[in-house]
Design a protein around this motif. Structure first.
Motif, PDB file in Angstrom:
ATOM      1  N   ASN A 168       0.719  -1.296   0.252  1.00 27.82           N
ATOM      2  CA  ASN A 168       0.048  -0.238  -0.799  1.00 27.82           C
ATOM      3  C   ASN A 168       0.666   1.591   0.339  1.00 27.82           C
ATOM      4  O   ASN A 168       1.293   1.399   0.823  1.00 27.82           O
ATOM      5  CB  ASN A 168      -0.975   0.612   1.625  1.00 27.82           C
ATOM      6  N   GLY A 169       0.908   2.241  -1.078  1.00 25.62           N
ATOM      7  CA  GLY A 169       1.965   3.354  -1.457  1.00 25.62           C
ATOM      8  C   GLY A 169       1.134   4.475  -0.671  1.00 25.62           C
ATOM      9  O   GLY A 169      -0.468   4.833   0.012  1.00 25.62           O
TER      10      GLY A 169
ATOM     11  N   GLY B 261      14.723  -3.162  -5.201  1.00 27.45           N
ATOM     12  CA  GLY B 261      13.803  -2.794  -5.865  1.00 27.45           C
ATOM     13  C   GLY B 261      14.539  -1.337  -5.299  1.00 27.45           C
ATOM     14  O   GLY B 261      14.835  -0.028  -6.440  1.00 27.45           O
TER      15      GLY B 261
ATOM     16  N   ASP C  88       9.758  -3.936  -9.459  1.00 29.36           N
ATOM     17  CA  ASP C  88       8.569  -2.590 -10.092  1.00 29.36           C
ATOM     18  C   ASP C  88       8.677  -1.681  -9.629  1.00 29.36           C
ATOM     19  O   ASP C  88       9.004  -0.309  -9.356  1.00 29.36           O
ATOM     20  CB  ASP C  88       7.751  -3.283 -11.088  1.00 29.36           C
ATOM     21  N   THR C  89       7.611  -1.898  -8.235  1.00 28.98           N
ATOM     22  CA  THR C  89       7.538  -0.661  -7.994  1.00 28.98           C
ATOM     23  C   THR C  89       8.064   0.595  -6.971  1.00 28.98           C
ATOM     24  O   THR C  89       8.004   1.501  -7.119  1.00 28.98           O
ATOM     25  CB  THR C  89       5.695  -0.734  -6.563  1.00 28.98           C
TER      26      THR C  89
ATOM     27  N   TYR D  10       5.468   2.985   3.353  1.00 26.15           N
ATOM     28  CA  TYR D  10       3.978   1.516   2.712  1.00 26.15           C
ATOM     29  C   TYR D  10       4.253   1.006   3.833  1.00 26.15           C
ATOM     30  O   TYR D  10       4.929   0.551   4.226  1.00 26.15           O
ATOM     31  CB  TYR D  10       4.932   1.088   1.537  1.00 26.15           C
TER      32      TYR D  10
ATOM     33  N   GLN E  47       9.638   3.057  -9.850  1.00 23.01           N
ATOM     34  CA  GLN E  47       8.865   3.444  -9.822  1.00 23.01           C
ATOM     35  C   GLN E  47       9.027   4.354  -8.639  1.00 23.01           C
ATOM     36  O   GLN E  47       8.737   5.724  -9.370  1.00 23.01           O
ATOM     37  CB  GLN E  47       7.323   2.800 -10.179  1.00 23.01           C
ATOM     38  N   GLN E  48       8.436   4.216  -7.342  1.00 22.29           N
ATOM     39  CA  GLN E  48       8.399   4.864  -6.432  1.00 22.29           C
ATOM     40  C   GLN E  48       9.599   5.855  -5.989  1.00 22.29           C
ATOM     41  O   GLN E  48       9.349   6.778  -5.567  1.00 22.29           O
ATOM     42  CB  GLN E  48       7.932   4.573  -5.264  1.00 22.29           C
TER      43      GLN E  48
ATOM     44  N   GLN F 239       6.856  -8.120  -8.970  1.00 27.31           N
ATOM     45  CA  GLN F 239       6.150  -6.943  -8.481  1.00 27.31           C
ATOM     46  C   GLN F 239       6.040  -5.573  -7.888  1.00 27.31           C
ATOM     47  O   GLN F 239       6.276  -4.276  -8.061  1.00 27.31           O
ATOM     48  CB  GLN F 239       4.155  -7.204  -8.564  1.00 27.31           C
ATOM     49  N   ILE F 240       7.122  -5.674  -6.395  1.00 30.94           N
ATOM     50  CA  ILE F 240       7.597  -5.443  -5.539  1.00 30.94           C
ATOM     51  C   ILE F 240       8.217  -4.273  -6.164  1.00 30.94           C
ATOM     52  O   ILE F 240       9.071  -3.010  -5.855  1.00 30.94           O
ATOM     53  CB  ILE F 240       7.146  -6.298  -5.013  1.00 30.94           C
TER      54      ILE F 240
END
Length: 393
Positions: free
Chosen positions: A2-3, A164, A122-123, A107, A126-127, A119-120
Motif C-alpha cells: 500500500n502506497g 528494488g 518494479d513498484t 508503505y 517507480q516510487q 511486482q514489488i
C-alpha cells in the motif's frame, strides 16, 4: 503493498536543527500532548514511534493518528529503547522528520500475502524515481524498514527490497517484545499490524550516512550444521550431534544452563564474501534444538566469535561517524543481544553514556537489516547531519 503520497514542505523555522525527538514514559498522563509539546510546531513529513512492551500500543497509535496532520506515522514495539540516557526501558520514543528538510513515501507490506517479488521490485523502482522527481533539491536518501521480529521473513524481504531500491541505502530493525518473544506490533498511519513490515523511502536536504557496526571477531573454532529446518530457523544437529548439547560442549558448559546470556556472550558467525555476519541464537527449544534469530541452513559453517571491548569499539565506531561533522541525530537499531552482553560485562552504564553523548535514538531489536542482509548483534542505523547553508537556501 500500500502506497502513500510523498510528504513535502519548505516552511522555515528559527533554527537549523534537522531532527525533532520526544520521549515519555509509558505511564505518562496525556502522553501524546507531551510528545507534541516536546516535538514543537514544525509540520512533519514522517514520524516514527518506538514503544516499550508496557505501552498501550493500540491507544498510542489511535492518539497519534490525529496528532500529526500531513505526516506519515510509523510505529513498532521494542525490546528496549535507546533514549536520552542511552539504554532505557519503559519508554516511548518519537522521532520527527520536519517537512522543511525531508520528503518521504511510506508503505505497509503484509508478509503473509505479499505480491510477487517482481511486482514489488518494479513498484519500488517507480516510487524511488517518483520521489526523486518530487524532491530533486534533496539529494540525500535512505530507506528505513520496520519488520515484525517474530515473522521469520526478514531475509527474503530484504533481498527483494534491496533489488528494488537500487542505490538507495536500506537499514532497519525487527520489532521486539522485551525478552518475551511472544507478540510484536507495527503500525502504519493508524493501522496496527502483525506479520507485516513498514517501509519509508526518504530524501533529505541533510547529509546522511547509513552504517552497521559490531564488536565481534571470529575465532578458529568452527562447527558444521548437519541438520536444520530453515523455515523454522532451527538447528537439530551440529557436527552430527544434538545441536544444543554440541554447542554447549564446545563452550565447556552444561547444556541445561544455556540461556540468552550464554548466546550473547558466545555468538556464532558465518562468512559471506570477505565479511563475517552473526547468526544469533535465540533459545533452546523443548527438543534440544537451537532456535536462531536469522536464517540457518544445513551445511553452513558456523564460527565462534569473541567480543572486542564493547565500549572502546563503540567509541571508535561512533567517532568515525563524527570525524568530519557531528550528526544532528543517529537513528539506531541495536540488537537486544548487544544490550545483554553489555549488561553481562557490567558495561551498560558506559555504553549508555556513549549512546547519549552521540545522540543515538531508536530501539533494541530482534535483528537488524542492512542492505540486502538481515543481521544480528549489530548497531545499525543512519547518521543524519545538519543541513548546510546551500541546502536550505
Amino acid at each position: 503493498m500500500n502506497g502513500a503520497l510523498p510528504r513535502s514542505g519548505r516552511e522555515e523555522t528559527a533554527d537549523k536543527k534537522a531532527m525533532r525527538v520526544a520521549q515519555v514514559t509509558c505511564d505518562q498522563p496525556n502522553l501524546m500532548e507531551e510528545i507534541r509539546l516536546q516535538l514543537g510546531d514544525d509540520p512533519f513529513a514522517l514520524v516514527c514511534l518506538f514503544a516499550a512492551p508496557c505501552a498501550d500500543f493500540k491507544q498510542l497509535i489511535e492518539d497519534a493518528s490525529g496528532a500529526f496532520e500531513g505526516a506519515d506515522v510509523l510505529g513498532c514495539t521494542t525490546a528496549g529503547e535507546l533514549g536520552a540516557e542511552g539504554y532505557e526501558e519503559g519508554q516511548i520514543l518519537c522521532v520527527g522528520f520536519p517537512a522543511r528538510y525531508f520528503t518521504s513515501i511510506t508503505y505497509a507490506l503484509d508478509l503473509l500475502n505479499m505480491a510477487d517479488d517482481q511486482q514489488i521490485i518494479d513498484t519500488l523502482i517507480q516510487q524511488r524515481m517518483a520521489l526523486a522527481q518530487t524532491a530533486p533539491d534533496r539529494p540525500h536518501e535512505f530507506a528505513f524498514l520496520l519488520v515484525d521480529g517474530l515473522s521469520m521473513s526478514e531475509e527474503s524481504l530484504t533481498t527483494v527490497l534491496a533489488s528494488g531500491l537500487g542505490p538507495m541505502p536500506l537499514f532497519g530493525g525487527s520489532a521486539g517484545d522485551g525478552v518475551n518473544f511472544k507478540q510484536t506490533w507495527l503500525s502504519h498511519n493508524g493501522e496496527i499490524m502483525e506479520n507485516a513490515a513498514v517501509l519509508a523511502l526518504v530524501r533529505s536536504a541533510c547529509p546522511v550516512k547509513v552504517f552497521s557496526h559490531d564488536n565481534l571477531a571470529p575465532t578458529e573454532m568452527r562447527m558444521v550444521v548437519t541438520a536444520a529446518n530453515p523455515e523454522a530457523r532451527t538447528v537439530q544437529e551440529i557436527n552430527a550431534e544434538p545441536a544444543a548439547a554440541e554447542y554447549a560442549r564446545l563452550l565447556g558448559k552444561d547444556p541445561n544452563q544455556l540461556d540468552p546470556f550464554t548466546f550473547a556472550e558466545h555468538p556464532v558467525v558465518v562468512r559471506l564474501g570477505d565479511s563475517h555476519h552473526v547468526r544469533a541464537i535465540q533459545r533452546v527449544n523443548e527438543h534440544g534444538e537451537l532456535v536462531f534469530f536469522s536464517a540457518i541452513n544445513e551445511g553452513m559453517v558456523l564460527t565462534l566469535a569473541e567480543h572486542q571491548d564493547i565500549v572502546e569499539n563503540l567509541r571508535e565506531g561512533l567517532g568515525k561517524l563524527s570525524a568530519e561533522q557531528e550528526p544532528d541525530l543517529i537513528l539506531g537499531c541495536d540488537c537486544i543481544l548487544r544490550r545483554i552482553a553489555a549488561d553481562q560485562r557490567q558495561k551498560t552504564r558506559e555504553v549508555s553514556a556513549l549512546l547519549s553523548e552521540n545522540r543515538v535514538i531508536g530501539f533494541s531489536t530482534y535483528g537488524e537489516q542492512f542492505g540486502a542482509l538481515h543481521v544480528n548483534q549489530t548497531l545499525t542505523g543512519v547518521a543524519i547531519y545538519p543541513p548546510t547553508d546551500n541546502e536550505v537556501a
